[in-house]
Design a protein around this motif. Structure first.
Motif, short mmCIF file in Angstrom:
data_model
loop_
_atom_site.label_atom_id
_atom_site.label_comp_id
_atom_site.label_asym_id
_atom_site.label_seq_id
_atom_site.Cartn_x
_atom_site.Cartn_y
_atom_site.Cartn_z
N ALA A 75 0.80 -1.22 0.00
CA ALA A 75 0.00 0.00 0.00
C ALA A 75 0.84 1.27 0.00
CB ALA A 75 -0.94 0.00 1.20
N SER A 77 2.98 2.00 -2.28
CA SER A 77 3.58 2.23 -3.59
C SER A 77 2.96 3.37 -4.39
CB SER A 77 3.53 0.95 -4.42
OG SER A 77 2.19 0.54 -4.59
N MET A 78 1.68 3.67 -4.19
CA MET A 78 1.02 4.63 -5.08
C MET A 78 0.84 6.01 -4.44
SD MET A 78 0.89 2.97 -7.78
CE MET A 78 -0.21 3.79 -8.93
N THR A 81 -0.60 9.27 -6.26
CA THR A 81 -2.01 9.56 -6.55
C THR A 81 -2.95 9.29 -5.38
OG1 THR A 81 -2.34 7.33 -7.41
CG2 THR A 81 -1.73 9.02 -9.00
N SER A 82 -2.58 8.39 -4.48
CA SER A 82 -3.55 7.91 -3.49
C SER A 82 -3.26 8.46 -2.10
CB SER A 82 -3.52 6.38 -3.45
OG SER A 82 -4.30 5.91 -2.38
N TRP A 83 -4.27 9.12 -1.52
CA TRP A 83 -4.11 9.63 -0.15
C TRP A 83 -4.00 8.48 0.85
CZ3 TRP A 83 -2.63 14.27 1.23
CH2 TRP A 83 -2.84 15.33 0.35
N LEU A 84 -4.62 7.35 0.54
CA LEU A 84 -4.48 6.19 1.42
C LEU A 84 -3.03 5.72 1.46
CD1 LEU A 84 -5.59 4.00 3.19
CD2 LEU A 84 -6.44 2.81 1.19
N SER A 85 -2.41 5.72 0.29
CA SER A 85 -1.01 5.33 0.22
C SER A 85 -0.14 6.32 1.00
CB SER A 85 -0.58 5.27 -1.24
OG SER A 85 0.67 4.68 -1.37
N ILE A 147 -8.33 11.17 2.58
CA ILE A 147 -8.86 9.90 2.07
C ILE A 147 -10.36 10.04 1.84
CG2 ILE A 147 -9.39 7.52 2.73
CD1 ILE A 147 -6.67 7.45 4.13
#
Lengths: 326, 240
Positions: A75, A77-78, A81-85, A147
């Protein structure tokens, strides 16, 4: 949305953990510039260990949200683009800084490295860890809130209030816990932390109240008309395509009655805001060592309900397709 | 650039669910499978489906119309489910625009399902990874199949030919012509997801005849005609 216990625990536990850490760093800075009485290193070591425990507990809870927790490392790695990441990266970074802060205090390695200004602010390693941790803690609040804020069609969430609420309610519970921790140890910082806790709680009441008002008057952009693309005022679903349950009918709705839903709102509005503020004021008047603990417990319980309501309140547009079984 | 997609003609869909069952059959035994069913013969069955047919009633009785509405992943050109994925498991294929999930990378956090306004992603109850329509990627890219069979299972199964399949970026493809000439539209355009799948609206076979088509209103000779008519043929009758 369906409020998942794992996510409720994650966001409330790390919110309080970050807040407690920020409270300790604030106390240390105030003490360093001699605005409040200085404390022994064990106060900061123990407090930040407690903060680390909360962050760890939150992280542990988050694993129960995953279908495949053994792959959680992916998780990170991105992050582009991803707020979760981004949260997945910032959370362990914050924990590392809290750990260093606690460990250095525990070892008593607090000799000043240099002094800023003539007879001014002595800077030791813990203060540097504390300041880096402060930046990371705020970054973590923003990541966690984004998120939810970044999902634009969950219109109850897609507002700056969400970010303000995550920050202020996290700070409120963290400073409240700091007050409880100081009271428990019998250290005279209850008023200092308690005052900040009350300030953040009241600010949180303003932004959370504003979010509730905004959402009460929200007009959703999607409708059954845009969902199936038929321009008629009267459209009624006759079949959703299956008679039993599916992921779509489970994941996106709280499955509680409207009465229960409004009662939860009342519960959190009472438990998060007036109750802890009154208890802190009362403990100040009575010089009580247990009331701040009760105040934190009440506020944290209230925040669990607040977070439940936060999820339950969001109306996912996919529910437009699941209005009638058959 | 190619963007493969479905165009679904609501005018001819009869709601038979053949696309639903053929999808389930093909994909549960193929690359994307299994599509787990739990308690299939019990009181509360549940299972993974990539495609559903729903039914809506438009209008008040007796002037109602039944709309059967097949719903699957729209393979958005700007898919909101892809950037939110923390692991990169959710991705859009560069070569043909199909939105897919890499089951080996998915951690089952469900964030992509939250981030899809159409509700077309389902967490598999047993594999615990996110699943969705693959546009039968294992059929349409299989060069060993005869070309006529390199189509999604739902398209091949549809008895009324309500499902068209092709490249919506090629302006001369069957799907592009259908969208352009038969009023194809996208679902929930308000979110800017630019779905590749389009829907063709219900149509009525009606002739629209306006009064002007029966009575010539702009006959220039009437300007010069000084006759006072008392029921006989007018200029409009004789100079039509």
């Amino acid at each position: 949305m369906h409020p998942a216990l794992s996510v409720i625990l994650l966001t409330t536990l790390i919110g309080a953990g970050q807040g407690l850490f920020l409270a300790l760093v604030t106390g240390q800075v105030y003490a360093a510039i001699r605005l409040i009485a200085p404390q022994g290193t064990e106060f900061y070591a123990g407090g930040s260990a407690l903060a680390l425990g909360l962050l760890l507990a939150g992280l542990g809870a988050s694993f129960f949200h995953l279908g495949r927790p053994e792959r959680a490392w992916r998780a990170a790695s991105m992050w582009r683009t991803s707020w979760l990441s981004r949260e997945v990266i910032v959370l362990p970074a914050t924990m590392a800084m809290v750990f260093l802060y606690s460990f250095w205090h525990w070892l008593g390695w607090t000799q000043p490295l240099f002094v800023i200004g003539e007879g001014g602010l002595p800077v030791d390693a813990t203060l540097i860890f504390g300041l880096v941790g402060t930046v990371l803690s705020f970054a973590l609040y923003v990541c966690t809130a984004m998120i939810y804020t970044s999902v634009k069609f969950l219109e109850e969430w897609a507002s700056p209030y969400t970010i303000a609420n995550f920050i202020l309610l996290g700070l409120a519970s963290g400073f409240m816990l700091a007050a409880a921790y100081a009271a428990w140890l019998g250290i005279g910082l209850v008023a200092f932390f308690g005052t900040w806790a009350v300030i953040f709680t009241l600010l949180g009441l303003v932004t959370r109240g504003a979010a509730l008002l905004r959402n009460a008057n929200l007009k959703h952009r999607s409708s059954l008309q845009t969902a199936i693309g038929v321009r008629h005022r009267v459209i009624e679903q006759r079949s959703q395509g299956f008679t039993a349950g599916s992921f779509n009918t489970r994941e996106f709705f709280h499955h509680r009655s409207p009465e229960f839903f409004t009662r939860m709102r009342l519960v959190f509005l009472v438990l998060v805001f007036p109750v802890p503020v009154l208890l802190i004021l009362l403990s100040y008047a009575l010089a009580s060592t247990t009331l701040p603990v009760v105040a934190f417990a009440a506020q944290y319980a209230g925040l669990l309900v607040e977070r439940w309501y936060f999820f339950a309140e969001a109306k996912h547009p996919q529910n437009l397709y699941y209005q009638s079984v058959a | 650039m190619t963007q493969l997609a479905l165009v679904i003609d609501l005018n001819v869909c009869v709601g038979c669910h053949a696309c639903v069952t053929s999808c389930k059959q093909w994909n549960t035994s193929g690359w994307a499978g299994p599509m787990v069913d739990e308690n299939p013969y019990g009181a509360d069955p549940t299972g993974t489906f990539f495609n559903r047919v729903q039914t809506f009633e438009v209008g008040h009785y007796p002037t109602t119309e039944t709309v059967h509405f097949p719903k699957s992943c729209l393979h958005c050109e700007d898919p909101p489910c892809v950037p939110v994925c923390p692991t990169g498991a959710s991705y859009k294929r560069e070569d043909n625009g199909v939105v897919l999930v890499d089951y080996d990378k998915c951690i089952g956090c469900k964030y992509c399902a939250w981030a899809c306004p159409y509700g077309v992603r389902e967490l598999d109850a047993q594999q615990k990874v996110m699943k969705k329509c693959t546009l039968c990627i294992d059929r349409i890219t299989d060069q060993t199949l005869p070309e006529a069979e390199r189509q999604p299972a739902c398209v091949l199964a549809c008895p009324t030919n309500a499902r068209l399949y092709g490249d919506v970026h090629d302006p001369d493809s069957e799907v592009s012509v259908a969208i352009r000439e038969r009023g194809g539209y996208a679902l929930m355009p308000e979110w800017g997801t630019r779905p590749a799948n389009h829907y063709l609206p219900r149509r009525k076979t009606r002739m629209h005849v306006s009064a002007e088509e029966l009575q010539r209103a702009d006959n220039p000779l009437t300007k010069e005609d000084l006759t006072v008519y008392t029921g006989e043929e007018t200029l409009d009758d004789v100079t039509w």
